[in-house]
Design a protein around this motif. Structure first.
Motif, PDB file in Angstrom:
ATOM      1  N   LEU A 192      79.810  39.957   3.180  1.00 55.13           N
ATOM      2  CA  LEU A 192      79.194  39.113   1.950  1.00 55.13           C
ATOM      3  C   LEU A 192      79.247  37.655   1.811  1.00 55.13           C
ATOM      4  CD1 LEU A 192      77.562  39.812  -0.662  1.00 55.13           C
ATOM      5  CD2 LEU A 192      79.741  40.258  -1.893  1.00 55.13           C
ATOM      6  N   PRO A 193      80.224  36.934   2.129  1.00 53.03           N
ATOM      7  CA  PRO A 193      80.099  35.488   1.906  1.00 53.03           C
ATOM      8  C   PRO A 193      79.242  34.969   2.836  1.00 53.03           C
ATOM      9  CG  PRO A 193      82.385  36.270   2.110  1.00 53.03           C
ATOM     10  CD  PRO A 193      81.684  37.693   2.282  1.00 53.03           C
ATOM     11  N   SER A 194      79.091  35.413   4.071  1.00 54.22           N
ATOM     12  CA  SER A 194      78.037  34.759   4.978  1.00 54.22           C
ATOM     13  C   SER A 194      76.614  35.000   4.729  1.00 54.22           C
ATOM     14  CB  SER A 194      78.394  35.352   6.656  1.00 54.22           C
ATOM     15  OG  SER A 194      78.042  36.711   6.567  1.00 54.22           O
ATOM     16  N   ARG A 195      76.358  36.411   4.166  1.00 50.72           N
ATOM     17  CA  ARG A 195      75.295  36.675   3.470  1.00 50.72           C
ATOM     18  C   ARG A 195      74.855  35.581   2.360  1.00 50.72           C
ATOM     19  NH1 ARG A 195      77.013  41.937   3.699  1.00 50.72           N
ATOM     20  NH2 ARG A 195      76.395  42.521   1.539  1.00 50.72           N
ATOM     21  N   ILE A 196      75.661  35.477   1.642  1.00 51.72           N
ATOM     22  CA  ILE A 196      75.516  34.450   0.439  1.00 51.72           C
ATOM     23  C   ILE A 196      75.175  33.014   0.997  1.00 51.72           C
ATOM     24  CG2 ILE A 196      76.595  33.447  -1.502  1.00 51.72           C
ATOM     25  CD1 ILE A 196      78.191  36.032  -2.128  1.00 51.72           C
ATOM     26  N   ARG A 197      75.898  32.683   1.944  1.00 52.32           N
ATOM     27  CA  ARG A 197      75.851  31.388   2.618  1.00 52.32           C
ATOM     28  C   ARG A 197      74.386  31.172   2.945  1.00 52.32           C
ATOM     29  NH1 ARG A 197      80.916  31.544   4.205  1.00 52.32           N
ATOM     30  NH2 ARG A 197      80.127  32.103   6.231  1.00 52.32           N
ATOM     31  N   ARG A 198      74.070  32.183   3.766  1.00 47.20           N
ATOM     32  CA  ARG A 198      72.672  32.265   4.635  1.00 47.20           C
ATOM     33  C   ARG A 198      71.598  32.165   3.552  1.00 47.20           C
ATOM     34  NH1 ARG A 198      73.102  36.248   8.046  1.00 47.20           N
ATOM     35  NH2 ARG A 198      72.022  37.664   6.842  1.00 47.20           N
ATOM     36  N   ALA A 199      71.541  33.108   2.476  1.00 43.92           N
ATOM     37  CA  ALA A 199      70.521  33.153   1.255  1.00 43.92           C
ATOM     38  C   ALA A 199      70.311  31.494   0.731  1.00 43.92           C
ATOM     39  CB  ALA A 199      70.916  34.260   0.340  1.00 43.92           C
ATOM     40  N   GLY A 200      71.738  31.158   0.286  1.00 44.40           N
ATOM     41  CA  GLY A 200      71.636  30.187  -0.398  1.00 44.40           C
ATOM     42  C   GLY A 200      71.234  28.928   0.482  1.00 44.40           C
ATOM     43  N   GLY A 201      71.561  28.809   1.941  1.00 44.84           N
ATOM     44  CA  GLY A 201      70.690  27.937   2.804  1.00 44.84           C
ATOM     45  C   GLY A 201      69.280  28.080   2.778  1.00 44.84           C
ATOM     46  N   GLU A 202      68.955  29.437   2.949  1.00 42.98           N
ATOM     47  CA  GLU A 202      67.419  29.681   2.881  1.00 42.98           C
ATOM     48  C   GLU A 202      66.593  29.082   1.685  1.00 42.98           C
ATOM     49  OE1 GLU A 202      67.494  33.426   5.877  1.00 42.98           O
ATOM     50  OE2 GLU A 202      66.836  33.493   3.824  1.00 42.98           O
ATOM     51  N   LEU A 203      67.464  29.347   0.374  1.00 39.18           N
ATOM     52  CA  LEU A 203      66.619  28.883  -0.846  1.00 39.18           C
ATOM     53  C   LEU A 203      66.666  27.144  -0.615  1.00 39.18           C
ATOM     54  CD1 LEU A 203      65.679  29.817  -3.697  1.00 39.18           C
ATOM     55  CD2 LEU A 203      67.945  29.272  -4.422  1.00 39.18           C
ATOM     56  N   ALA A 204      67.688  26.582  -0.081  1.00 39.40           N
ATOM     57  CA  ALA A 204      67.548  25.181  -0.252  1.00 39.40           C
ATOM     58  C   ALA A 204      66.557  24.665   0.698  1.00 39.40           C
ATOM     59  CB  ALA A 204      69.113  24.631   0.267  1.00 39.40           C
ATOM     60  N   SER A 205      66.510  25.115   1.754  1.00 42.79           N
ATOM     61  CA  SER A 205      65.431  24.768   2.653  1.00 42.79           C
ATOM     62  C   SER A 205      64.203  25.221   2.178  1.00 42.79           C
ATOM     63  CB  SER A 205      65.318  25.601   4.076  1.00 42.79           C
ATOM     64  OG  SER A 205      66.604  25.471   4.644  1.00 42.79           O
ATOM     65  N   ALA A 206      64.038  25.888   1.368  1.00 45.36           N
ATOM     66  CA  ALA A 206      62.528  26.324   0.865  1.00 45.36           C
ATOM     67  C   ALA A 206      62.362  25.424  -0.587  1.00 45.36           C
ATOM     68  CB  ALA A 206      62.586  27.705   0.385  1.00 45.36           C
ATOM     69  N   VAL A 207      63.434  25.282  -1.031  1.00 48.16           N
ATOM     70  CA  VAL A 207      63.036  23.975  -2.239  1.00 48.16           C
ATOM     71  C   VAL A 207      62.854  22.823  -1.644  1.00 48.16           C
ATOM     72  CG1 VAL A 207      64.457  22.758  -3.939  1.00 48.16           C
ATOM     73  CG2 VAL A 207      64.553  25.365  -3.862  1.00 48.16           C
ATOM     74  N   LEU A 208      63.602  22.407  -0.583  1.00 47.77           N
ATOM     75  CA  LEU A 208      63.107  20.877  -0.162  1.00 47.77           C
ATOM     76  C   LEU A 208      61.990  20.887   0.737  1.00 47.77           C
ATOM     77  CD1 LEU A 208      66.947  20.232   1.444  1.00 47.77           C
ATOM     78  CD2 LEU A 208      65.811  19.388  -0.962  1.00 47.77           C
ATOM     79  N   GLY A 209      61.529  21.758   1.335  1.00 46.31           N
ATOM     80  CA  GLY A 209      60.409  21.826   2.054  1.00 46.31           C
ATOM     81  C   GLY A 209      59.191  21.833   1.066  1.00 46.31           C
ATOM     82  N   ARG A 210      59.543  22.505  -0.191  1.00 48.56           N
ATOM     83  CA  ARG A 210      58.249  22.468  -1.408  1.00 48.56           C
ATOM     84  C   ARG A 210      58.392  21.049  -1.994  1.00 48.56           C
ATOM     85  NH1 ARG A 210      57.131  24.838  -6.338  1.00 48.56           N
ATOM     86  NH2 ARG A 210      59.479  24.717  -6.936  1.00 48.56           N
ATOM     87  N   THR A 211      59.507  20.458  -2.270  1.00 45.61           N
ATOM     88  CA  THR A 211      59.533  19.421  -3.219  1.00 45.61           C
ATOM     89  C   THR A 211      60.045  18.087  -2.741  1.00 45.61           C
ATOM     90  OG1 THR A 211      62.080  19.959  -3.780  1.00 45.61           O
ATOM     91  CG2 THR A 211      60.252  21.009  -5.158  1.00 45.61           C
ATOM     92  N   VAL A 212      60.172  18.067  -1.650  1.00 42.90           N
ATOM     93  CA  VAL A 212      60.798  16.547  -1.202  1.00 42.90           C
ATOM     94  C   VAL A 212      59.922  16.321   0.119  1.00 42.90           C
ATOM     95  CG1 VAL A 212      62.923  15.132  -0.218  1.00 42.90           C
ATOM     96  CG2 VAL A 212      63.283  16.882  -2.014  1.00 42.90           C
ATOM     97  N   SER A 213      59.024  15.393   0.066  1.00 39.43           N
ATOM     98  CA  SER A 213      58.200  15.138   1.356  1.00 39.43           C
ATOM     99  C   SER A 213      59.262  14.506   2.545  1.00 39.43           C
ATOM    100  CB  SER A 213      57.155  14.175   0.738  1.00 39.43           C
ATOM    101  OG  SER A 213      57.901  12.801   0.898  1.00 39.43           O
ATOM    102  N   GLY A 214      58.676  15.127   3.726  1.00 40.77           N
ATOM    103  CA  GLY A 214      59.510  14.812   4.652  1.00 40.77           C
ATOM    104  C   GLY A 214      60.838  15.502   4.710  1.00 40.77           C
ATOM    105  N   ALA A 215      61.040  16.327   3.979  1.00 35.73           N
ATOM    106  CA  ALA A 215      62.532  16.929   3.968  1.00 35.73           C
ATOM    107  C   ALA A 215      62.475  18.062   4.986  1.00 35.73           C
ATOM    108  CB  ALA A 215      62.622  17.564   2.818  1.00 35.73           C
TER     109      ALA A 215
END
Ligand SMILES: Cc1cc2nc3c(=O)[nH]c(=O)nc-3n(C[C@H](O)[C@H](O)[C@H](O)COP(=O)(O)O)c2cc1C
Length: 219
Positions: free
Chosen positions: A170-193
């Motif tokens: 469970l901890p690694s699935r949580i980390r992976r999901a959190g990382g994917e959300l962060a990547s999606a957020v940065l790809g969407r809101t921070v230019s060049g991220a």
């Protein structure tokens, strides 16, 4: 020059118990997303967890009257204005809970378009983990949210005996999901991220889609 507004991650937890395993999972996912966002850029990160059990009566009233209470309006605004969303429901009778669905029924069906979302659920049995794929993913697809690939299901047996710790997996699935959300957020809101994964990213790294396309070399 760096943007000064914080990145906002909102988690919606539809757990009913106190303490709630659904709330615990929402907290863990929010912490994983916050950690990854803080590591990858300089903006501050605001995390908020909304427990919709506290809004149950307001949700029912809004459904029948068409008018939200101030508290419900504020919660809906927080969800629709978030840079990233985490949606966690307990499994009730092999699907999302009625309260969870009712809350999202009250959100304008265009308000989540393009929003990065992690879907997650808790249940008494691991046999119902596909609720994520047959109920939650279609719901957020209808709302045109961008659901990250990793969804997280926590059955009773995934939590340790204290209820506050969790067992392997469970901890690694949580980390992976959190990382994917962060990547999606940065790809969407921070230019060049968007960037290629670095040597410290480990197996949780997510390769931005445009990077994958660039790497295909179709010549
Ligand atoms: C009315 C009801 C129906 C339930 N149905 C299911 C079910 O179909 N499948 C399952 O795995 N768990 C089921 N459960 C168990 C809950 O999903 C599980 O206990 C959940 O983690 C509770 O979350 P909470 O601690 O945040 O309240 C049900 C629980 C209730 C109260």
């Amino acid at each position: 020059m760096f943007a000064t507004t914080p990145l906002r991650v909102v988690a919606v937890s539809a757990g009913l118990s106190q303490p709630s395993s659904t709330r615990l999972l929402a907290d863990r996912l929010a912490a994983a997303a916050r950690e990854r966002l803080a590591a990858e850029q300089d903006r501050s990160v605001e995390v908020r967890v909304i427990e919709i059990r506290d809004l149950a009566v307001d949700i029912a009233n809004h459904l029948v009257s068409g008018f939200p209470s101030a508290g419900l309006r504020e919660a809906i605004d927080a969800v629709t204005e978030a840079d990233g969303l985490i949606a966690v429901t307990p499994v009730f009778t092999a699907s999302y809970s009625g309260l969870f669905k009712s809350f999202f029924d009250l959100i304008d069906n265009t308000a989540l378009t393009g929003k990065p979302v992690v879907i997650a659920a808790t249940g008494g049995t691991a046999r119902h983990s596909l609720v994520l794929e047959h109920a939650l993913r279609p719901l957020f697809a209808y709302l045109r949210a961008v659901t990250v690939p990793t969804s997280v299901y926590a059955a009773s047996e995934d939590w340790g005996s204290s209820g506050d710790e969790y067992t392997d997996g469970l901890p690694s699935r949580i980390r992976r999901a959190g990382g994917e959300l962060a990547s999606a957020v940065l790809g969407r809101t921070v230019s060049g991220a968007s960037r290629a994964p670095g040597p410290d990213d480990g197996e949780d790294a997510v390769v931005p889609f445009e990077q994958q396309l660039a790497d295909l070399r179709l010549d």
